[in-house]
Design a protein around this motif. Structure first.
Motif, PDB file in Angstrom:
ATOM      1  N   VAL A 219      15.634   2.964   4.392  1.00 32.18           N
ATOM      2  CA  VAL A 219      14.698   3.939   4.969  1.00 32.18           C
ATOM      3  C   VAL A 219      13.265   3.622   4.537  1.00 32.18           C
ATOM      4  CG1 VAL A 219      14.061   6.374   5.022  1.00 32.18           C
ATOM      5  CG2 VAL A 219      16.471   5.723   5.100  1.00 32.18           C
ATOM      6  N   GLY A 220      13.083   3.349   3.250  1.00 32.74           N
ATOM      7  CA  GLY A 220      11.750   2.985   2.777  1.00 32.74           C
ATOM      8  C   GLY A 220      11.286   1.661   3.342  1.00 32.74           C
TER       9      GLY A 220
ATOM     10  N   ALA B 218       3.620   3.611   2.317  1.00 38.53           N
ATOM     11  CA  ALA B 218       3.424   3.110   3.680  1.00 38.53           C
ATOM     12  C   ALA B 218       2.349   3.908   4.401  1.00 38.53           C
ATOM     13  CB  ALA B 218       4.744   3.159   4.446  1.00 38.53           C
ATOM     14  N   GLN B 219       2.345   5.225   4.193  1.00 39.63           N
ATOM     15  CA  GLN B 219       1.308   6.053   4.807  1.00 39.63           C
ATOM     16  C   GLN B 219      -0.072   5.665   4.287  1.00 39.63           C
ATOM     17  OE1 GLN B 219       1.882   8.153   7.241  1.00 39.63           O
ATOM     18  NE2 GLN B 219      -0.259   8.838   7.428  1.00 39.63           N
ATOM     19  N   GLY B 220      -0.149   5.311   3.006  1.00 37.95           N
ATOM     20  CA  GLY B 220      -1.427   4.862   2.448  1.00 37.95           C
ATOM     21  C   GLY B 220      -1.877   3.532   3.008  1.00 37.95           C
ATOM     22  N   LEU B 221      -0.925   2.677   3.406  1.00 38.30           N
ATOM     23  CA  LEU B 221      -1.277   1.395   4.012  1.00 38.30           C
ATOM     24  C   LEU B 221      -1.711   1.541   5.460  1.00 38.30           C
ATOM     25  CD1 LEU B 221       1.655  -0.832   2.667  1.00 38.30           C
ATOM     26  CD2 LEU B 221      -0.712  -0.790   1.855  1.00 38.30           C
ATOM     27  N   ARG B 222      -1.506   2.692   6.035  1.00 40.86           N
ATOM     28  CA  ARG B 222      -1.784   2.889   7.460  1.00 40.86           C
ATOM     29  C   ARG B 222      -3.248   2.627   7.792  1.00 40.86           C
ATOM     30  NH1 ARG B 222       1.489   5.483  11.302  1.00 40.86           N
ATOM     31  NH2 ARG B 222       0.410   6.498  13.034  1.00 40.86           N
ATOM     32  N   TRP B 223      -4.156   3.129   6.933  1.00 40.66           N
ATOM     33  CA  TRP B 223      -5.590   2.968   7.204  1.00 40.66           C
ATOM     34  C   TRP B 223      -6.314   2.171   6.131  1.00 40.66           C
ATOM     35  CZ3 TRP B 223      -5.406   3.844  11.905  1.00 40.66           C
ATOM     36  CH2 TRP B 223      -4.689   4.926  12.445  1.00 40.66           C
ATOM     37  N   ASN B 224      -5.574   1.547   5.247  1.00 40.74           N
ATOM     38  CA  ASN B 224      -6.197   0.706   4.227  1.00 40.74           C
ATOM     39  C   ASN B 224      -6.237  -0.737   4.730  1.00 40.74           C
ATOM     40  OD1 ASN B 224      -6.037  -1.238   1.800  1.00 40.74           O
ATOM     41  ND2 ASN B 224      -6.595   0.692   0.829  1.00 40.74           N
ATOM     42  N   ARG B 225      -7.421  -1.350   4.651  1.00 43.91           N
ATOM     43  CA  ARG B 225      -7.572  -2.728   5.104  1.00 43.91           C
ATOM     44  C   ARG B 225      -8.163  -3.624   4.022  1.00 43.91           C
ATOM     45  NH1 ARG B 225      -4.690  -0.633   7.994  1.00 43.91           N
ATOM     46  NH2 ARG B 225      -4.693  -0.521  10.272  1.00 43.91           N
TER      47      ARG B 225
END
Length: 485
Positions: free
Chosen positions: A262-263, A240-247
């Protein structure tokens, strides 16, 4: 005692000659292997390079058999009589299967290596053969015995195949979690399958960092398959953290893992509006300042001699110093105000000299927002997406690029289901096109989790997805199969 007679120059030459000839012969052999020009015929090139490398067991190049049925899994060997005999006796024939266009051996599109170990020497041979295949688009390595030590060589091989966009690396567990190297800055992959590789939370952390950090983002990968692994809530948080700034990533499969509520909440959080951290706010202001000064993003990074990441207490020190000019301080102060107000002055339409009696400030503000919403320009960094101020925090609209998310066969209950339902409802209520013209989630697979299929929230979610994407898509093979191969 007699002294040993020194050799004459002629004798020295005679003794050194055999040694020099041996070295020259070895050098010529190496040069011969290096100078061999691949013809683009895989069978011919593979046999020649194996002979030069001293590999006795040359793999046969054969056409790929047709799958036994439409539900046959990619990566599974067709279960014909010969295949069953080989499995029963524990023997797998070393062969390279290929798919070609119109049965032309020079137009190999896909290469399959199944069930036999690819040693370092063989990987070196493939590293010379495969770049010569002009039509090569995909490589599939299924239970090929790859190791962490061989993965850098594999990444080099992939980089030398400019048309190669798909890599399926399944059934190759790596103890040192090196899979993220396949998603490095020089990667040309668009589709990556890491199915059934024993990927745990540590490998998921490295993969998440390869998807994006505050300072970098993978801009080429379109689909990523991480199904049939061992990713828990912790690993889902890293993804999820990797999806934060990946477009750029459009499709992600996390089916058949150990992800719970939680995930699921972490994944849903990044798909909806989220609050920026202090380091992200500082970086956003720096990028906005560079944009206001007319600096391209790369030029701003070069001047600061830092990556665009501004983390920790050193973040403020990396900003342009205010004491250099009085004008700079004013621009920074205006920038802080603009960061909260967000709407920009429209530059496409001239100002109306007529009085604005009866319109008021609110009407003018709505007009500015409508002009800004019509601007299709995509920001150079997700931090520059239109934001708003809420409770003293800066909020961004979230990842609207991801279109397909597969979370089937996990441990998500109605709590996690409700989080995704809220995200989809919010995306549906927003204006058409979403952030930067992106629609948001169109397909979300949550079958066979920890909630009953008849629950009301699941029915509402399916109804909402049907309205967003009325064209039914094929069910993924991860949902149809009960176990990994």
């Amino acid at each position: 005692m007699r002294r040993r007679r020194e050799r004459t120059p002629r004798e020295k030459v005679a003794v050194a000659a055999p040694e020099e000839e041996a070295r020259n012969a070895a050098r010529k052999g190496e040069q011969g292997a290096e100078e061999y020009q691949c013809s683009g015929l895989l069978e011919q090139d593979l046999a020649e390079l194996c002979a030069r490398a001293g590999i006795a067991a040359v793999p046969a190049v054969t056409p790929r058999p047709s799958p036994a049925g439409p539900a046959a899994a990619e990566g599974e060997e067709p279960a014909g009589p010969e295949t069953r005999t080989r499995r029963r006796h524990g023997h797998v024939q070393r062969c390279v299967q290929v798919e070609t266009e119109h049965d032309d051996p020079r137009s190999v599109r896909e290469v399959f290596v199944r069930g036999w170990t690819v040693e370092e020497e063989m990987l070196g041979v493939l590293g010379k053969c495969l770049p010569a295949l002009a039509h090569l688009r995909a490589v599939h390595l299924w239970r090929a015995g790859l190791t962490d030590r061989l993965l850098p060589a594999l990444t080099t091989l992939l980089a030398r195949c400019p048309g190669l966009g798909t890599l399926s690396l399944e059934g190759n567990p790596l103890p040192e979690h090196s899979f993220h190297l396949l998603m490095g800055p020089g990667s040309t992959l668009s589709h990556l399958s890491l199915r059934n590789n024993g990927i745990g939370d540590e490998a998921a952390r490295l993969i998440g960092q390869s998807l994006s950090t505050l300072s970098s983002s993978n801009r080429g990968l379109v689909s990523l398959v991480l199904s049939f692994n061992r990713i828990s809530d912790v690993g889902a948080g890293h993804i999820a953290q990797g999806l934060r700034w990946n477009r750029s990533l459009l499709s992600l499969s996390l089916a058949h893992n150990d992800i719970g509520d939680v995930g699921a909440l972490r994944l849903a959080e990044v798909l909806g509006p989220f609050t920026l951290t202090h380091a992200e706010v500082v970086e956003r202001r720096r990028l906005l300042l560079a944009e206001a000064l007319g600096q391209p993003q790369a030029q701003a990074e070069a001047r600061s001699e830092h990556a665009p990441s501004l983390q920790g207490s050193a973040a403020a020190e990396r900003l342009p110093p205010a004491k250099h000019s009085k004008g700079m301080a004013k621009k920074k102060e205006l920038l802080r105000k603009d960061d909260l107000k967000q709407p920009k002055k429209p530059t496409t339409a001239p100002a109306d000299p007529r009085p604005t009696r009866g319109r008021g400030a609110k009407a003018a503000s709505k007009e500015k927002q409508s002009v800004e919403a019509q601007d299709p320009a995509e920001p150079s960094h997700p931090l520059l997406e239109p934001a708003w101020h809420r409770g003293g925090h800066v909020v961004l609209p979230g990842n609207r690029a991801l279109l397909n998310l597969n979370l089937a066969h996990n441990h998500i209950t109605e709590r996690g289901l409700g989080a995704f339902l809220a995200v989809l409802q919010q995306q549906q209520e927003e204006q058409p096109g979403g952030a930067a013209g992106r629609p948001g989630l169109l397909r979300l697979s949550l079958q066979r989790n920890g909630f009953p299929p008849s629950c009301e929230a699941f029915a509402r979610l399916r109804e909402l997805l049907q309205r967003r994407d009325p064209v039914p898509g094929p069910r993924g093979r991860e949902e149809e199969q009960g176990a990994a191969p």
